[in-house]
Enzyme design. Sequence first.
Site, short mmCIF file in Angstrom:
data_model
loop_
_atom_site.label_atom_id
_atom_site.label_comp_id
_atom_site.label_asym_id
_atom_site.label_seq_id
_atom_site.Cartn_x
_atom_site.Cartn_y
_atom_site.Cartn_z
CG ASN A 11 5.82 -1.64 1.57
OD1 ASN A 11 5.54 -1.04 0.58
ND2 ASN A 11 4.87 -1.66 2.45
CE LYS A 13 5.55 1.82 4.83
NZ LYS A 13 4.56 1.44 5.94
CG HIS A 100 0.59 -2.81 3.88
ND1 HIS A 100 0.19 -1.74 4.69
CD2 HIS A 100 2.00 -3.21 4.12
CE1 HIS A 100 1.65 -1.35 5.35
NE2 HIS A 100 2.53 -2.29 5.16
CD GLU A 102 0.90 1.71 5.53
OE1 GLU A 102 1.45 1.72 4.24
OE2 GLU A 102 1.87 1.90 6.29
CD GLU A 169 4.01 -5.53 7.33
OE1 GLU A 169 5.39 -5.23 7.42
OE2 GLU A 169 3.22 -4.98 6.72
N GLY A 175 5.95 1.57 11.57
CA GLY A 175 6.19 2.97 11.20
C GLY A 175 6.48 3.55 12.65
CB SER A 206 9.54 -0.55 13.61
OG SER A 206 8.40 0.36 13.50
C1 PEP Z 1 5.47 -1.93 6.08
O1 PEP Z 1 4.89 -1.03 5.67
O2 PEP Z 1 5.40 -3.23 5.72
C2 PEP Z 1 6.38 -1.65 7.26
C3 PEP Z 1 6.95 -2.76 7.76
O3 PEP Z 1 6.76 -0.52 7.44
P1 PEP Z 1 7.91 -0.06 8.49
O4 PEP Z 1 8.96 -0.85 8.33
O5 PEP Z 1 8.07 1.43 8.40
O6 PEP Z 1 7.27 -0.19 10.00
#
Ligand code: PEP
Length: 245
Positions: A11, A13, A100, A102, A169, A175, A206
């Site tokens: 991803n 982003k 997601h 976000e 998630e 993050g 992460s």
């Molecule tokens: C994500 O945005 O789906 C994600 C898992 O981000 P990160 O790996 O940076 O935590």
Amino acid sequence: MTNKYMYFIANWKMFGVLNSLNTLNRVVKFFKNFKKRKSLKIIYCPPSTLIEPMSKKLRGSNIEVGAQNCHQQDVYGAFTGSVNSSMLKSVGAKYIIIGHSENRQAGETDKLINLKIKSALKSGLKVIFCIGETLKAKRKKITKSVLNKQIKVGLKNIKNNKKIIIAYEPVWSIGTGIIPKSDDLFKTISFIKKEKKNYKVLYGGSVNPKNINQLKSINNIDGYLIGGASQDPKKFIDIIKKTYN
Ligand code: PEP
């Protein structure tokens, strides 16, 4: 890691311009020569502006491309700044991330997510459906009921389990560099698999080359949704290599 078929979904982003596609050369080369290539799927989800050029660049590589979100309506409409799922499909997307955190934090509701999933399926996209609890919910010990509602409403009246992959998630993990305790993660993935039988369930939050050894020992995870680390080809390749070591 005991699953036969693993997903590694990148991803990106809101990162990347045309030049960023050069970073894929290394991943394409790696994947072409990787002995275990038949047992994994790599999917890149760049910003909408890069879907078409990325699809062209990855043609013949067996790496697929996905989008990160869409409007809930599958036909054209007066929605300035939006794109719908069939428009994303027309430029090369095969998958789409929906739900997601976000976007949930920006106001996307479970009902809206349900409409988006239906629209994406109608357009012929496969869906990466994200769910996860906030830190507040985790502290209140209501993770299961949060996930249950996200799944129930998000997937209401949808039967197509072959076209949907669930990505667990936890919001507090995205993050932050923090991942759930192995035992907790195993239990949560099992819970999701019990709620939605025969669905693939990924973990995201992460994931990086340092924690992949811990994550791969949790044997009910079907792959990873990788944000930050997926922008660095070396880290992304390391995650895949270590998963199979
Ligand atoms: C994500 O945005 O789906 C994600 C898992 O981000 P990160 O790996 O940076 O935590």
